[in-house]
Scaffold this motif. Structure first.
Motif, PDB file in Angstrom:
ATOM      1  N   GLU A  28       0.828  -1.203   0.000  1.00 37.11           N
ATOM      2  CA  GLU A  28       0.000   0.000   0.000  1.00 37.11           C
ATOM      3  C   GLU A  28       0.866   1.259   0.000  1.00 37.11           C
ATOM      4  OE1 GLU A  28      -4.019   1.845   1.984  1.00 37.11           O
ATOM      5  OE2 GLU A  28      -3.132   0.070   2.909  1.00 37.11           O
ATOM      6  N   ILE A  29       1.939   1.247   0.748  1.00 35.73           N
ATOM      7  CA  ILE A  29       2.824   2.415   0.785  1.00 35.73           C
ATOM      8  C   ILE A  29       3.481   2.633  -0.574  1.00 35.73           C
ATOM      9  CG2 ILE A  29       5.022   3.261   1.734  1.00 35.73           C
ATOM     10  CD1 ILE A  29       4.041   2.178   4.465  1.00 35.73           C
ATOM     11  N   ASN A  30       3.899   1.563  -1.229  1.00 40.99           N
ATOM     12  CA  ASN A  30       4.489   1.705  -2.563  1.00 40.99           C
ATOM     13  C   ASN A  30       3.480   2.282  -3.555  1.00 40.99           C
ATOM     14  OD1 ASN A  30       7.060   0.843  -1.867  1.00 40.99           O
ATOM     15  ND2 ASN A  30       6.604  -1.292  -2.279  1.00 40.99           N
ATOM     16  N   ALA A  31       2.235   1.848  -3.471  1.00 41.38           N
ATOM     17  CA  ALA A  31       1.189   2.399  -4.339  1.00 41.38           C
ATOM     18  C   ALA A  31       0.941   3.866  -4.007  1.00 41.38           C
ATOM     19  CB  ALA A  31      -0.095   1.589  -4.189  1.00 41.38           C
ATOM     20  N   LEU A  32       0.951   4.197  -2.723  1.00 43.13           N
ATOM     21  CA  LEU A  32       0.762   5.581  -2.298  1.00 43.13           C
ATOM     22  C   LEU A  32       1.906   6.465  -2.807  1.00 43.13           C
ATOM     23  CD1 LEU A  32      -0.693   7.776  -0.687  1.00 43.13           C
ATOM     24  CD2 LEU A  32       0.510   6.958   1.356  1.00 43.13           C
ATOM     25  N   LEU A  33       3.116   5.975  -2.703  1.00 46.65           N
ATOM     26  CA  LEU A  33       4.267   6.743  -3.200  1.00 46.65           C
ATOM     27  C   LEU A  33       4.138   7.027  -4.691  1.00 46.65           C
ATOM     28  CD1 LEU A  33       7.203   5.012  -1.282  1.00 46.65           C
ATOM     29  CD2 LEU A  33       6.422   7.371  -1.010  1.00 46.65           C
ATOM     30  N   ALA A  34       3.709   6.042  -5.458  1.00 51.08           N
ATOM     31  CA  ALA A  34       3.532   6.241  -6.901  1.00 51.08           C
ATOM     32  C   ALA A  34       2.451   7.288  -7.168  1.00 51.08           C
ATOM     33  CB  ALA A  34       3.173   4.916  -7.570  1.00 51.08           C
ATOM     34  N   THR A  35       1.364   7.227  -6.414  1.00 46.66           N
ATOM     35  CA  THR A  35       0.280   8.196  -6.570  1.00 46.66           C
ATOM     36  C   THR A  35       0.757   9.599  -6.218  1.00 46.66           C
ATOM     37  OG1 THR A  35      -1.385   6.524  -6.081  1.00 46.66           O
ATOM     38  CG2 THR A  35      -2.045   8.813  -5.790  1.00 46.66           C
ATOM     39  N   VAL A  36       1.490   9.722  -5.126  1.00 47.53           N
ATOM     40  CA  VAL A  36       1.986  11.038  -4.690  1.00 47.53           C
ATOM     41  C   VAL A  36       2.960  11.605  -5.715  1.00 47.53           C
ATOM     42  CG1 VAL A  36       3.361  12.231  -2.937  1.00 47.53           C
ATOM     43  CG2 VAL A  36       1.551  10.648  -2.250  1.00 47.53           C
ATOM     44  N   ARG A  37       3.822  10.763  -6.247  1.00 50.36           N
ATOM     45  CA  ARG A  37       4.769  11.246  -7.271  1.00 50.36           C
ATOM     46  C   ARG A  37       4.009  11.785  -8.485  1.00 50.36           C
ATOM     47  NH1 ARG A  37       7.819   6.318  -5.784  1.00 50.36           N
ATOM     48  NH2 ARG A  37       9.545   7.033  -4.503  1.00 50.36           N
ATOM     49  N   GLN A  38       2.977  11.056  -8.881  1.00 51.92           N
ATOM     50  CA  GLN A  38       2.183  11.472 -10.033  1.00 51.92           C
ATOM     51  C   GLN A  38       1.460  12.787  -9.727  1.00 51.92           C
ATOM     52  OE1 GLN A  38      -1.011   8.849 -11.058  1.00 51.92           O
ATOM     53  NE2 GLN A  38      -1.289   9.755 -13.071  1.00 51.92           N
ATOM     54  N   GLN A  39       0.839  12.871  -8.569  1.00 56.95           N
ATOM     55  CA  GLN A  39       0.119  14.091  -8.207  1.00 56.95           C
ATOM     56  C   GLN A  39       1.075  15.279  -8.055  1.00 56.95           C
ATOM     57  OE1 GLN A  39      -2.485  13.569  -4.845  1.00 56.95           O
ATOM     58  NE2 GLN A  39      -3.722  12.022  -5.880  1.00 56.95           N
ATOM     59  N   ALA A  40       2.223  15.038  -7.445  1.00 59.81           N
ATOM     60  CA  ALA A  40       3.188  16.124  -7.231  1.00 59.81           C
ATOM     61  C   ALA A  40       3.710  16.661  -8.565  1.00 59.81           C
ATOM     62  CB  ALA A  40       4.342  15.643  -6.361  1.00 59.81           C
ATOM     63  N   SER A  41       3.879  15.779  -9.528  1.00 65.44           N
ATOM     64  CA  SER A  41       4.381  16.243 -10.824  1.00 65.44           C
ATOM     65  C   SER A  41       3.351  17.089 -11.560  1.00 65.44           C
ATOM     66  CB  SER A  41       4.803  15.050 -11.693  1.00 65.44           C
ATOM     67  OG  SER A  41       3.668  14.311 -12.111  1.00 65.44           O
ATOM     68  N   GLY A  42       2.101  16.987 -11.157  1.00 67.13           N
ATOM     69  CA  GLY A  42       1.045  17.757 -11.799  1.00 67.13           C
ATOM     70  C   GLY A  42       0.698  19.051 -11.089  1.00 67.13           C
ATOM     71  N   ILE A  43       1.432  19.382 -10.047  1.00 60.54           N
ATOM     72  CA  ILE A  43       1.143  20.611  -9.305  1.00 60.54           C
ATOM     73  C   ILE A  43       1.474  21.815 -10.185  1.00 60.54           C
ATOM     74  CG2 ILE A  43       1.838  22.067  -7.356  1.00 60.54           C
ATOM     75  CD1 ILE A  43       2.116  19.502  -5.711  1.00 60.54           C
ATOM     76  N   GLN A  44       0.451  22.643 -10.396  1.00 60.96           N
ATOM     77  CA  GLN A  44       0.606  23.831 -11.241  1.00 60.96           C
ATOM     78  C   GLN A  44       0.359  25.109 -10.454  1.00 60.96           C
ATOM     79  OE1 GLN A  44       0.579  23.837 -15.013  1.00 60.96           O
ATOM     80  NE2 GLN A  44       1.164  21.692 -14.946  1.00 60.96           N
TER      81      GLN A  44
END
Length: 110
Positions: A28-44
């Protein structure tokens, strides 16, 4: 009839349950990390940052209580993780047959 919270756990079963909880938490933590990386890269914008913060706060609250290994609640924890897909029922091999049956039955109830 024995209550679910009164179930006795052998030392071996405690180790199996703890290992299963750790495996599920790592997934679950690995999935969360992937989600956070994706969301963080989209911060505008600045508000995007607060949305990420709110998301992380909610996930932390969820994770803090989910991986409880106390004897009285571990059956519930395991069942929830199986239901959510972080754990497979086959990964509980070595537990008493009755405990596996309870976990399996609870995945249909919770």
């Amino acid at each position: 009839m024995m209550q679910i919270t009164d179930i006795e756990w052998s030392t071996t079963e405690k180790k199996i349950a703890q290992a299963a909880l750790e495996k599920a938490k790592e997934r679950e933590i690995n999935a969360l990390l992937a989600t956070v990386r994706q969301q963080a890269s989209g911060i505008q914008e600045f508000n995007d940052l607060w949305h990420l913060h709110d998301f992380l706060s909610a996930r932390r609250y969820d994770l803090d209580g989910k991986y409880d290994s106390r004897n009285a609640t571990v059956i519930f924890s395991l069942a929830g993780l199986v239901k959510e897909g972080w754990l497979k029922i086959t990964e509980l091999e070595g537990l008493d047959r009755e405990k596996i049956t309870k976990v399996s039955a609870m995945t249909r109830m919770i």
